[in-house]
Design a protein around this motif. Sequence first.
Motif, PDB file in Angstrom:
ATOM      1  N   ARG A 179      47.374  42.471-111.633  1.00 52.79           N
ATOM      2  CA  ARG A 179      47.563  40.907-111.642  1.00 52.79           C
ATOM      3  C   ARG A 179      46.190  40.834-110.714  1.00 52.79           C
ATOM      4  O   ARG A 179      45.245  40.028-111.226  1.00 52.79           O
ATOM      5  N   ASP A 180      45.852  41.395-109.580  1.00 55.63           N
ATOM      6  CA  ASP A 180      44.864  41.625-108.891  1.00 55.63           C
ATOM      7  C   ASP A 180      43.426  41.748-110.075  1.00 55.63           C
ATOM      8  O   ASP A 180      42.818  41.260-109.165  1.00 55.63           O
ATOM      9  N   GLU A 181      43.712  43.204-109.740  1.00 57.66           N
ATOM     10  CA  GLU A 181      42.552  43.668-110.558  1.00 57.66           C
ATOM     11  C   GLU A 181      42.132  42.407-111.849  1.00 57.66           C
ATOM     12  O   GLU A 181      40.912  42.765-111.692  1.00 57.66           O
ATOM     13  N   ALA A 182      42.977  42.739-112.574  1.00 61.93           N
ATOM     14  CA  ALA A 182      42.341  42.128-113.761  1.00 61.93           C
ATOM     15  C   ALA A 182      42.106  40.266-113.496  1.00 61.93           C
ATOM     16  O   ALA A 182      41.279  39.511-113.717  1.00 61.93           O
ATOM     17  N   GLU A 183      42.066  39.567-111.987  1.00 62.40           N
ATOM     18  CA  GLU A 183      41.855  38.586-112.317  1.00 62.40           C
ATOM     19  C   GLU A 183      40.786  38.489-111.116  1.00 62.40           C
ATOM     20  O   GLU A 183      39.322  37.822-112.062  1.00 62.40           O
ATOM     21  N   ARG A 184      40.894  39.160-110.965  1.00 67.13           N
ATOM     22  CA  ARG A 184      38.505  40.247-109.903  1.00 67.13           C
ATOM     23  C   ARG A 184      38.316  40.288-111.469  1.00 67.13           C
ATOM     24  O   ARG A 184      37.046  40.189-111.362  1.00 67.13           O
ATOM     25  N   LEU A 185      37.877  40.933-112.044  1.00 66.67           N
ATOM     26  CA  LEU A 185      37.184  41.481-113.307  1.00 66.67           C
ATOM     27  C   LEU A 185      36.908  40.691-113.858  1.00 66.67           C
ATOM     28  O   LEU A 185      35.870  39.982-114.513  1.00 66.67           O
ATOM     29  N   MET A 186      38.004  39.723-114.979  1.00 63.30           N
ATOM     30  CA  MET A 186      37.604  37.926-114.964  1.00 63.30           C
ATOM     31  C   MET A 186      36.842  37.411-114.733  1.00 63.30           C
ATOM     32  O   MET A 186      35.780  36.828-115.605  1.00 63.30           O
ATOM     33  N   THR A 187      37.213  36.726-113.345  1.00 68.29           N
ATOM     34  CA  THR A 187      36.391  36.389-112.390  1.00 68.29           C
ATOM     35  C   THR A 187      34.908  36.660-112.397  1.00 68.29           C
ATOM     36  O   THR A 187      33.643  35.998-113.145  1.00 68.29           O
ATOM     37  N   TRP A 188      34.603  38.162-112.549  1.00 71.99           N
ATOM     38  CA  TRP A 188      33.265  38.444-112.362  1.00 71.99           C
ATOM     39  C   TRP A 188      32.275  38.205-113.903  1.00 71.99           C
ATOM     40  O   TRP A 188      31.530  38.233-113.776  1.00 71.99           O
ATOM     41  N   GLY A 189      33.204  38.417-114.815  1.00 71.79           N
ATOM     42  CA  GLY A 189      33.164  38.593-115.638  1.00 71.79           C
ATOM     43  C   GLY A 189      32.376  37.469-116.006  1.00 71.79           C
ATOM     44  O   GLY A 189      31.118  37.313-116.517  1.00 71.79           O
ATOM     45  N   PHE A 190      33.002  35.931-116.160  1.00 69.53           N
ATOM     46  CA  PHE A 190      32.732  35.114-116.786  1.00 69.53           C
ATOM     47  C   PHE A 190      31.635  34.755-115.890  1.00 69.53           C
ATOM     48  O   PHE A 190      30.687  34.304-116.669  1.00 69.53           O
ATOM     49  N   ALA A 191      31.790  35.612-114.403  1.00 76.92           N
ATOM     50  CA  ALA A 191      30.242  34.799-113.737  1.00 76.92           C
ATOM     51  C   ALA A 191      28.940  35.496-113.973  1.00 76.92           C
ATOM     52  O   ALA A 191      27.763  35.297-114.536  1.00 76.92           O
ATOM     53  N   ILE A 192      29.337  36.706-114.327  1.00 75.64           N
ATOM     54  CA  ILE A 192      27.801  37.252-114.792  1.00 75.64           C
ATOM     55  C   ILE A 192      27.548  37.145-116.818  1.00 75.64           C
ATOM     56  O   ILE A 192      26.157  37.444-116.962  1.00 75.64           O
ATOM     57  N   SER A 193      29.078  36.770-117.743  1.00 78.06           N
ATOM     58  CA  SER A 193      28.458  36.495-118.494  1.00 78.06           C
ATOM     59  C   SER A 193      27.235  35.284-118.498  1.00 78.06           C
ATOM     60  O   SER A 193      26.423  35.134-119.133  1.00 78.06           O
ATOM     61  N   MET A 194      27.845  34.521-117.950  1.00 76.10           N
ATOM     62  CA  MET A 194      26.819  33.136-117.636  1.00 76.10           C
ATOM     63  C   MET A 194      25.043  33.283-117.426  1.00 76.10           C
ATOM     64  O   MET A 194      25.028  33.060-118.238  1.00 76.10           O
ATOM     65  N   ALA A 195      25.303  34.203-116.498  1.00 79.50           N
ATOM     66  CA  ALA A 195      24.076  34.552-115.805  1.00 79.50           C
ATOM     67  C   ALA A 195      22.972  34.989-117.161  1.00 79.50           C
ATOM     68  O   ALA A 195      22.021  34.798-117.042  1.00 79.50           O
ATOM     69  N   THR A 196      24.376  35.775-117.942  1.00 80.65           N
ATOM     70  CA  THR A 196      23.441  36.361-118.784  1.00 80.65           C
ATOM     71  C   THR A 196      22.888  35.323-119.961  1.00 80.65           C
ATOM     72  O   THR A 196      21.971  35.833-120.671  1.00 80.65           O
ATOM     73  N   ASN A 197      23.712  34.640-120.080  1.00 81.67           N
ATOM     74  CA  ASN A 197      23.723  33.862-121.362  1.00 81.67           C
ATOM     75  C   ASN A 197      22.586  32.662-121.109  1.00 81.67           C
ATOM     76  O   ASN A 197      21.490  32.546-121.983  1.00 81.67           O
ATOM     77  N   GLU A 198      22.520  32.748-119.930  1.00 81.10           N
ATOM     78  CA  GLU A 198      21.756  31.509-119.281  1.00 81.10           C
ATOM     79  C   GLU A 198      19.606  32.064-118.998  1.00 81.10           C
ATOM     80  O   GLU A 198      18.550  31.962-119.536  1.00 81.10           O
TER      81      GLU A 198
END
Length: 270
Positions: free
Chosen positions: A235-254
């Motif tokens: 649970r903790d690993e999945a939550e960390r990875l998703m949170t990080w992923g959306f931050a990276i995805s947003m930065a990449t998109n911008e």
Amino acid sequence: MLKDLDSGEILFSRGAEKRFAPASMAKVMTAYVVLDLIKKGELTRDKQFTVSEATWKKWRGSNGGSTMFLRPGEKVSVDDLLKGLITVSGNDAAAALAVGIDGSEEAFVKRMNAVAVKIGMASSNFGTPNGWPDGGVTKVSAADLITLADRLIRDHPGGYTRYFSLPRLQHGISPEGKPIIQANRNPILGRVLGADGLKTGHTSEAGYCLLGSAKRDGRRLIMVVAGLPSDKARRDEAERLMTWGFAISMATNESGKGKKITSGGARAAP
């Protein structure tokens, strides 16, 4: 492995080609096959299958792991079996679908493998419809599971919405005569903003695993984590990875620049 479904970018990858036992994540393949048959008009949601004595004996909860508590002789719709397959990881539901569709689990597994090849799961092989340990026959890779989730969400958006984020399942009656209600086992539902699928897995061989997806601000991420030592670690690993992923995805998109990020890349996952 972590993928941005909309851009197609792989945001994080570590050991993604390594083959491993998927445990109940294999049920996503079973669901894909069934949803494909429904889409083709070869099966309907309201079609009812009768649970055989043999299926019940093999997969009842006392010796067959997770169950939706099917009873021998019970008639159950494809719709309800899919809900039991995904929401509570019913091994009995997977077997009932397999036998109902193809007459035996073995015949259905051949169908699973044919479909896996067709959609590009080059490293995977299935030996059961539910991922129960089978002496190493069933093996997948994280990359193949990402492919499967990608295709399921794209090819069957209605089925994905209908079956993969139900909070609970009510099916069966307890010895005390009360309805049996089981919660969805996906640990990111209700914890990660936008999470709406897909499937957990756990055996002593596979460890604690998750094929997960979430959609936020119009962007969808799919991830696989496997081999974790505990439910909490998963649970903790999945939550960390998703949170990080959306931050990276947003930065990449911008920035408009897409890069594949790996464990050896400039930016590390949490």
